[in-house]
Design a protein around this motif. Structure first.
Motif, PDB file in Angstrom:
ATOM      1  N   PRO A  77       0.812  -1.228   0.000  1.00  0.00           N
ATOM      2  CA  PRO A  77       0.000   0.000   0.000  1.00  0.00           C
ATOM      3  C   PRO A  77       0.845   1.278   0.000  1.00  0.00           C
ATOM      4  N   THR A  78       1.930   1.269   0.743  1.00  0.00           N
ATOM      5  CA  THR A  78       2.805   2.441   0.772  1.00  0.00           C
ATOM      6  C   THR A  78       3.545   2.576  -0.550  1.00  0.00           C
ATOM      7  N   LEU A  79       4.042   1.470  -1.075  1.00  0.00           N
ATOM      8  CA  LEU A  79       4.759   1.531  -2.345  1.00  0.00           C
ATOM      9  C   LEU A  79       3.839   1.974  -3.477  1.00  0.00           C
ATOM     10  N   LYS A  80       2.589   1.555  -3.450  1.00  0.00           N
ATOM     11  CA  LYS A  80       1.620   1.979  -4.471  1.00  0.00           C
ATOM     12  C   LYS A  80       1.465   3.495  -4.453  1.00  0.00           C
ATOM     13  N   ALA A  81       1.392   4.093  -3.262  1.00  0.00           N
ATOM     14  CA  ALA A  81       1.279   5.547  -3.152  1.00  0.00           C
ATOM     15  C   ALA A  81       2.541   6.235  -3.684  1.00  0.00           C
ATOM     16  N   VAL A  82       3.713   5.635  -3.441  1.00  0.00           N
ATOM     17  CA  VAL A  82       4.969   6.190  -3.958  1.00  0.00           C
ATOM     18  C   VAL A  82       4.966   6.141  -5.488  1.00  0.00           C
ATOM     19  N   ILE A  83       4.588   5.010  -6.062  1.00  0.00           N
ATOM     20  CA  ILE A  83       4.534   4.858  -7.520  1.00  0.00           C
ATOM     21  C   ILE A  83       3.564   5.875  -8.119  1.00  0.00           C
ATOM     22  N   ASP A  84       2.410   6.065  -7.495  1.00  0.00           N
ATOM     23  CA  ASP A  84       1.442   7.053  -7.978  1.00  0.00           C
ATOM     24  C   ASP A  84       1.999   8.471  -7.888  1.00  0.00           C
ATOM     25  N   GLY A  85       2.759   8.755  -6.840  1.00  0.00           N
ATOM     26  CA  GLY A  85       3.388  10.066  -6.701  1.00  0.00           C
ATOM     27  C   GLY A  85       4.415  10.315  -7.800  1.00  0.00           C
ATOM     28  N   ILE A  86       5.140   9.270  -8.185  1.00  0.00           N
ATOM     29  CA  ILE A  86       6.104   9.383  -9.280  1.00  0.00           C
ATOM     30  C   ILE A  86       5.366   9.686 -10.585  1.00  0.00           C
ATOM     31  N   THR A  87       4.216   9.058 -10.776  1.00  0.00           N
ATOM     32  CA  THR A  87       3.390   9.340 -11.951  1.00  0.00           C
ATOM     33  C   THR A  87       2.905  10.783 -11.926  1.00  0.00           C
ATOM     34  N   ASP A  88       2.442  11.244 -10.759  1.00  0.00           N
ATOM     35  CA  ASP A  88       1.985  12.634 -10.618  1.00  0.00           C
ATOM     36  C   ASP A  88       3.096  13.625 -10.960  1.00  0.00           C
ATOM     37  N   ALA A  89       4.337  13.254 -10.672  1.00  0.00           N
ATOM     38  CA  ALA A  89       5.479  14.131 -10.937  1.00  0.00           C
ATOM     39  C   ALA A  89       5.849  14.165 -12.418  1.00  0.00           C
ATOM     40  N   GLY A  90       5.266  13.274 -13.208  1.00  0.00           N
ATOM     41  CA  GLY A  90       5.547  13.253 -14.641  1.00  0.00           C
ATOM     42  C   GLY A  90       6.832  12.538 -15.014  1.00  0.00           C
ATOM     43  N   ALA A  91       7.322  11.658 -14.132  1.00  0.00           N
ATOM     44  CA  ALA A  91       8.558  10.927 -14.411  1.00  0.00           C
ATOM     45  C   ALA A  91       8.370   9.899 -15.526  1.00  0.00           C
ATOM     46  N   TRP A  92       7.138   9.491 -15.758  1.00  0.00           N
ATOM     47  CA  TRP A  92       6.768   8.603 -16.853  1.00  0.00           C
ATOM     48  C   TRP A  92       5.334   8.929 -17.228  1.00  0.00           C
ATOM     49  N   ALA A  93       4.894   8.430 -18.365  1.00  0.00           N
ATOM     50  CA  ALA A  93       3.548   8.754 -18.834  1.00  0.00           C
ATOM     51  C   ALA A  93       2.474   8.141 -17.937  1.00  0.00           C
ATOM     52  N   ASP A  94       2.704   6.902 -17.504  1.00  0.00           N
ATOM     53  CA  ASP A  94       1.733   6.201 -16.667  1.00  0.00           C
ATOM     54  C   ASP A  94       2.445   5.044 -15.977  1.00  0.00           C
ATOM     55  N   ASP A  95       1.815   4.545 -14.909  1.00  0.00           N
ATOM     56  CA  ASP A  95       2.408   3.406 -14.210  1.00  0.00           C
ATOM     57  C   ASP A  95       1.660   2.112 -14.542  1.00  0.00           C
ATOM     58  N   ASP A  96       1.077   2.063 -15.728  1.00  0.00           N
ATOM     59  CA  ASP A  96       0.361   0.858 -16.144  1.00  0.00           C
ATOM     60  C   ASP A  96       1.348  -0.264 -16.469  1.00  0.00           C
ATOM     61  N   SER A  97       0.803  -1.421 -16.813  1.00  0.00           N
ATOM     62  CA  SER A  97       1.654  -2.592 -17.023  1.00  0.00           C
ATOM     63  C   SER A  97       2.505  -2.495 -18.287  1.00  0.00           C
ATOM     64  N   LYS A  98       2.167  -1.611 -19.197  1.00  0.00           N
ATOM     65  CA  LYS A  98       3.017  -1.414 -20.372  1.00  0.00           C
ATOM     66  C   LYS A  98       4.265  -0.606 -20.011  1.00  0.00           C
ATOM     67  N   SER A  99       4.128   0.305 -19.068  1.00  0.00           N
ATOM     68  CA  SER A  99       5.255   1.143 -18.655  1.00  0.00           C
ATOM     69  C   SER A  99       6.098   0.476 -17.576  1.00  0.00           C
ATOM     70  N   VAL A 100       5.420  -0.111 -16.584  1.00  0.00           N
ATOM     71  CA  VAL A 100       6.102  -0.779 -15.477  1.00  0.00           C
ATOM     72  C   VAL A 100       5.680  -2.244 -15.519  1.00  0.00           C
ATOM     73  N   GLY A 101       6.513  -3.051 -16.142  1.00  0.00           N
ATOM     74  CA  GLY A 101       6.162  -4.451 -16.368  1.00  0.00           C
ATOM     75  C   GLY A 101       6.206  -5.320 -15.133  1.00  0.00           C
TER      76      GLY A 101
END
Length: 127
Positions: A74-98
């Motif tokens: 749960p904590t790591l999911k929030a971190v990954i979402d925060g990275i997405t919010d920062a624009g470090a990648w287009a999205d954290d979907d399974s195509k971007s983060v396998g």
């Protein structure tokens, strides 16, 4: 290889085993997400995609017990979402983060904080 370290205060840490009121959980999630966003922005993080994310979890110095690192999800999911919010990648979907893997790291060097050390490995492997 791209890396990001996020130190999370023990009051914001969540585990999969928590049985917390939804409002408290939402407040913690929002705080962790914002912290990760600000950390990624301050480092001008750019993650090549597709990638594999490896999370090394550093537990509190006083915690000498055995842990199930998957419970940090749960904590790591929030971190990954925060990275997405920062624009470090287009999205954290399974195509971007396998893949996201979890490992126990050394004890956190910051008092009363957990440490999430993320490494992003470029994944251009055809299947």
């Amino acid at each position: 290889m791209t890396e990001l370290i996020v130190d999370i205060h023990k009051d914001m840490w969540q585990t999969a085993n928590d049985r917390t009121h939804w409002a408290r959980k939402a407040k913690r999630t929002k705080a962790v997400r914002l912290l990760a966003n600000m950390t990624a922005r301050s480092q001008k993080l750019t993650v090549p995609t597709p990638c594999i994310a490896i999370a090394q979890i550093g537990y509190l110095a006083a915690d000498k017990s055995r842990v199930d690192v998957d419970n940090a999800q749960p904590t790591l999911k929030a971190v990954i979402d925060g990275i997405t919010d920062a624009g470090a990648w287009a999205d954290d979907d399974s195509k971007s983060v396998g893949e996201i893997s979890y490992r126990r790291g050394p004890r956190s060097p910051v008092k009363d904080h957990y440490r999430i050390h993320l490494k992003f490995i470029d994944q251009h492997v055809p299947f």
